[in-house]
Design a protein around this motif. Sequence first.
Motif, PDB file in Angstrom:
ATOM      1  N   ARG A  91       2.006  -0.293   8.797  1.00  0.00           N
ATOM      2  CA  ARG A  91       2.806   0.338   7.743  1.00  0.00           C
ATOM      3  C   ARG A  91       4.017   0.991   8.378  1.00  0.00           C
ATOM      4  NH1 ARG A  91      -2.173   2.718   3.916  1.00  0.00           N
ATOM      5  NH2 ARG A  91      -3.281   0.728   3.990  1.00  0.00           N
TER       6      ARG A  91
ATOM      7  N   ASN B 292      -4.192   2.457  -5.468  1.00  0.00           N
ATOM      8  CA  ASN B 292      -4.178   1.048  -5.139  1.00  0.00           C
ATOM      9  C   ASN B 292      -3.805   0.281  -6.409  1.00  0.00           C
ATOM     10  OD1 ASN B 292      -5.175  -1.614  -4.758  1.00  0.00           O
ATOM     11  ND2 ASN B 292      -6.462  -0.846  -3.083  1.00  0.00           N
TER      12      ASN B 292
ATOM     13  N   GLY C  66     -10.444   5.509   1.312  1.00  0.00           N
ATOM     14  CA  GLY C  66     -10.406   5.432  -0.140  1.00  0.00           C
ATOM     15  C   GLY C  66     -10.629   4.014  -0.583  1.00  0.00           C
ATOM     16  N   GLY C  67     -11.136   3.882  -1.777  1.00  0.00           N
ATOM     17  CA  GLY C  67     -11.355   2.538  -2.299  1.00  0.00           C
ATOM     18  C   GLY C  67     -11.533   2.594  -3.797  1.00  0.00           C
ATOM     19  N   SER C  68     -11.869   1.443  -4.348  1.00  0.00           N
ATOM     20  CA  SER C  68     -12.029   1.407  -5.800  1.00  0.00           C
ATOM     21  C   SER C  68     -12.824   0.179  -6.200  1.00  0.00           C
ATOM     22  CB  SER C  68     -10.661   1.377  -6.485  1.00  0.00           C
ATOM     23  OG  SER C  68      -9.937   0.226  -6.109  1.00  0.00           O
TER      24      SER C  68
ATOM     25  N   SER D 285      -2.616  -3.816   4.508  1.00  0.00           N
ATOM     26  CA  SER D 285      -4.086  -3.815   4.471  1.00  0.00           C
ATOM     27  C   SER D 285      -4.493  -5.225   4.073  1.00  0.00           C
ATOM     28  CB  SER D 285      -4.617  -2.813   3.450  1.00  0.00           C
ATOM     29  OG  SER D 285      -4.625  -3.402   2.163  1.00  0.00           O
TER      30      SER D 285
ATOM     31  N   GLU E 210       0.863  -1.183   0.000  1.00  0.00           N
ATOM     32  CA  GLU E 210       0.000   0.000   0.000  1.00  0.00           C
ATOM     33  C   GLU E 210       0.896   1.228   0.000  1.00  0.00           C
ATOM     34  OE1 GLU E 210      -3.258   0.249  -0.243  1.00  0.00           O
ATOM     35  OE2 GLU E 210      -4.015  -1.731   0.298  1.00  0.00           O
TER      36      GLU E 210
ATOM     37  N   ASP F 199     -12.563  -2.075   6.816  1.00  0.00           N
ATOM     38  CA  ASP F 199     -12.222  -2.577   5.501  1.00  0.00           C
ATOM     39  C   ASP F 199     -13.438  -3.317   4.961  1.00  0.00           C
ATOM     40  OD1 ASP F 199     -10.126  -2.989   3.545  1.00  0.00           O
ATOM     41  OD2 ASP F 199     -10.231  -5.113   4.083  1.00  0.00           O
TER      42      ASP F 199
ATOM     43  N   ARG G 288     -12.354  -2.871  -8.529  1.00  0.00           N
ATOM     44  CA  ARG G 288     -11.075  -3.485  -8.902  1.00  0.00           C
ATOM     45  C   ARG G 288     -11.107  -4.036 -10.315  1.00  0.00           C
ATOM     46  NH1 ARG G 288      -9.917  -1.332  -3.958  1.00  0.00           N
ATOM     47  NH2 ARG G 288     -11.204  -2.272  -2.359  1.00  0.00           N
TER      48      ARG G 288
ATOM     49  N   LYS H  99      -9.306  -9.674   0.955  1.00  0.00           N
ATOM     50  CA  LYS H  99     -10.719  -9.348   0.796  1.00  0.00           C
ATOM     51  C   LYS H  99     -11.156  -9.587  -0.638  1.00  0.00           C
ATOM     52  CE  LYS H  99     -10.407  -4.260   0.498  1.00  0.00           C
ATOM     53  NZ  LYS H  99     -11.033  -3.020   0.926  1.00  0.00           N
TER      54      LYS H  99
ATOM     55  N   GLY I 179     -14.533  -2.066  -3.245  1.00  0.00           N
ATOM     56  CA  GLY I 179     -14.695  -1.805  -1.816  1.00  0.00           C
ATOM     57  C   GLY I 179     -13.997  -0.539  -1.408  1.00  0.00           C
ATOM     58  N   ILE I 180     -13.737  -0.469  -0.134  1.00  0.00           N
ATOM     59  CA  ILE I 180     -13.136   0.754   0.410  1.00  0.00           C
ATOM     60  C   ILE I 180     -12.526   0.413   1.753  1.00  0.00           C
ATOM     61  CG2 ILE I 180     -15.154   1.545   1.731  1.00  0.00           C
ATOM     62  CD1 ILE I 180     -14.607   4.390   0.651  1.00  0.00           C
ATOM     63  N   ALA I 181     -11.626   1.253   2.233  1.00  0.00           N
ATOM     64  CA  ALA I 181     -11.165   1.168   3.624  1.00  0.00           C
ATOM     65  C   ALA I 181     -11.209   2.569   4.204  1.00  0.00           C
ATOM     66  CB  ALA I 181      -9.751   0.601   3.685  1.00  0.00           C
TER      67      ALA I 181
ATOM     68  N   GLN J  57      -8.498   0.035  10.349  1.00  0.00           N
ATOM     69  CA  GLN J  57      -9.337   0.430   9.223  1.00  0.00           C
ATOM     70  C   GLN J  57     -10.656  -0.327   9.275  1.00  0.00           C
ATOM     71  OE1 GLN J  57      -7.396  -0.395   5.491  1.00  0.00           O
ATOM     72  NE2 GLN J  57      -6.384   1.576   5.463  1.00  0.00           N
TER      73      GLN J  57
ATOM     74  N   GLN K 110      -6.062  -6.086   1.624  1.00  0.00           N
ATOM     75  CA  GLN K 110      -6.532  -5.912   0.246  1.00  0.00           C
ATOM     76  C   GLN K 110      -6.694  -7.224  -0.532  1.00  0.00           C
ATOM     77  OE1 GLN K 110      -7.522  -3.040  -1.164  1.00  0.00           O
ATOM     78  NE2 GLN K 110      -8.073  -4.154  -3.016  1.00  0.00           N
TER      79      GLN K 110
END
Length: 647
Positions: free
Chosen positions: A241, A482, A530-532, A217, A195, A257, A534, A222, A575-577, A255, A219
Amino acid sequence: MSEPSQPITTPQAAFGLATPYRDVTCGELGAADAGREIRIAGWVHRRRDYGGLIFIDLRDRYGLTQIVINEAEAPEAAAVAGKVRSEFVLEIAGKVARRLPGTENAKLGTGEIEVQARSVTILNEAQTPPFYINEPDAPVEESVRLRYRYLDIRRQPMLERLLLRSELVKAVRDAHHRAGFVEVETPILMKSTPEGARDFIVPSRLQPGSVYALPQSPQQLKQLLMVAGLDRYFQIARCFRDEDLRGDRQPEFTQLDLEMSFVDEQRVMDFVEAMIIDVSRAVVPDRPIRQLPFPRIDYHEAMERFGSDKPDLRFGMELVDLVPALGEGSTGFRVFDETLAQDDASGVTRGRVKAIAAPSMADASRSQIDELVAFARRYGAKGLAHVAVAADGTGHSPIAKFLGDDRIAAIVKAAAAAPGDLILIVADSDQETVAQVLGHLRQELGLRLGLADPKVLAYCWVSHFPMYKWDSDGQRWDATHNPFSGVVPEDEKLLVTVSGDPYKPSRQDPAGKARAMQYDIVLNGWELGGGSVRIHKRELLERSFALQGYSLDKMRALFGGILEAFDYGAPPHGGIAMGIDRWAALFAYQTNIREVMAFPKTQSGTDLMLEAPAPPEPAQYSELGLRFVGTETPDGDRAVAGQEVGK
Ligand code: ASP
């Protein structure tokens, strides 16, 4: 303990707060309880000895209750009470009585009553604490608070913030369960999920020479849960991190998540927005949400209007473009002329002249202006011009002698400035610098001038970020957010290189123009999450990784698991975190997330209370096959004595 406790016969009683040491807490007795015989336990918050009559304010998490010990009526209790000091832990048995008229305390929930003690038992003694627990506003150095965090948490402000955080997490969980999400815990001992930070690693004893990485994360996991068909997942996830710490950073943080299947950006944002509204109303019902539905702003628009991708929408002071107001031809002011004359390779002028109008700052002193100039320079400005708007609406400026009165009047008009405003102007050949400088000035002045109502919650979405940013050192396209983010469908055709080979990216690639299906949720000028949506097709994901500079081998080594999973039917998903610490901090009117963490680390990543990190035990060196070499810290101190064990 006075009497042995009775066995609990009903579930309600088992869930109640009565225990073998107490019938009631320090926060619950009222006038209606007068006459009751009770037992109560807690810490000595304050003790006042009037000779013959001792008052103790007894404290627990729930509140304060006044205890009176009358030597004439309870000599034994008075003898014990005479010995107690602040923070002793006591158990009291006695009778609830209404306070005498005129001695009630309206500020206290239990202020109408007191407990007349029959007996006082010292359950534990306490040393004098290093700071006053009963003076919550007394300033205490943070290192002392962290060293004695368990005492700091006894103080009202920290306690209230932890309770608020607990409410927040509960509300988050409730909202997700209502919406059919499954809570899954993903492992902490894991493999690197990048990340953008360094990994914390844990050496494996059973696989000598190998390490686990702590998740930056969850990521990949999930996403794998979506391939697994879970449809809706969430987790209150701990992330790690290893980066240099700032005010709002901690090496480990929490987070929210989440990930959803068969969704597009709209659907994820709709759920998250509804969840945020629910949670805000449940946790901080007194704080108004500025705008519903949340404004959804394109990244480019956010940069144009606010100079920031996390705009604080509690106030206006938007950036205005002064170029049209400056007119054609030379402006007469060399700095502006040079800025506007600079074209980039494609002949497009990248230089910008933009401004903000700061209310009621027109009579700023020379030194105040100098301070603003210095502030602007910190963010890369070469200078900062200003125009002060007088009561009659005319603009006055040191650069008027170059620009002329007409252009100054045009600037005042373009900036929609009112009498008393101070227009601050930045010119630069790089539009990102202009945005950056004015964005920071806007935020700073918005707070300084009191334009941002602290109570208001101004949530907004910022979306459609550029997918990549060119990294000239690495000669590759770095993902701006991401690495798994999808591309906006109409931009999918842009994920190509001019060389035709995705493994040979270059600055001219169309990929640089592609927009990501990426959205950030912003609150009062802070990025909350923030998220996206995928990429869910293996071929496209490999192409995107190639543009990001991963060779096939590296890709397989790092992301082999997820790439393989994508061959087994990955649904469209996104999704998002969201940062729970940051959210709690903003709810608690704090700017530092340490204030809402029970046991945070210092700026240098240490735990002052438990003294972590610490050198390994000698046996651990050999068990783990460890040998530390070169343990100099950046400032040259020797951190850990080099130890050679495990050969
Ligand atoms: N994994 C991302 C992060 O930690 C969030 C996401 O895209 O869901 O920032």
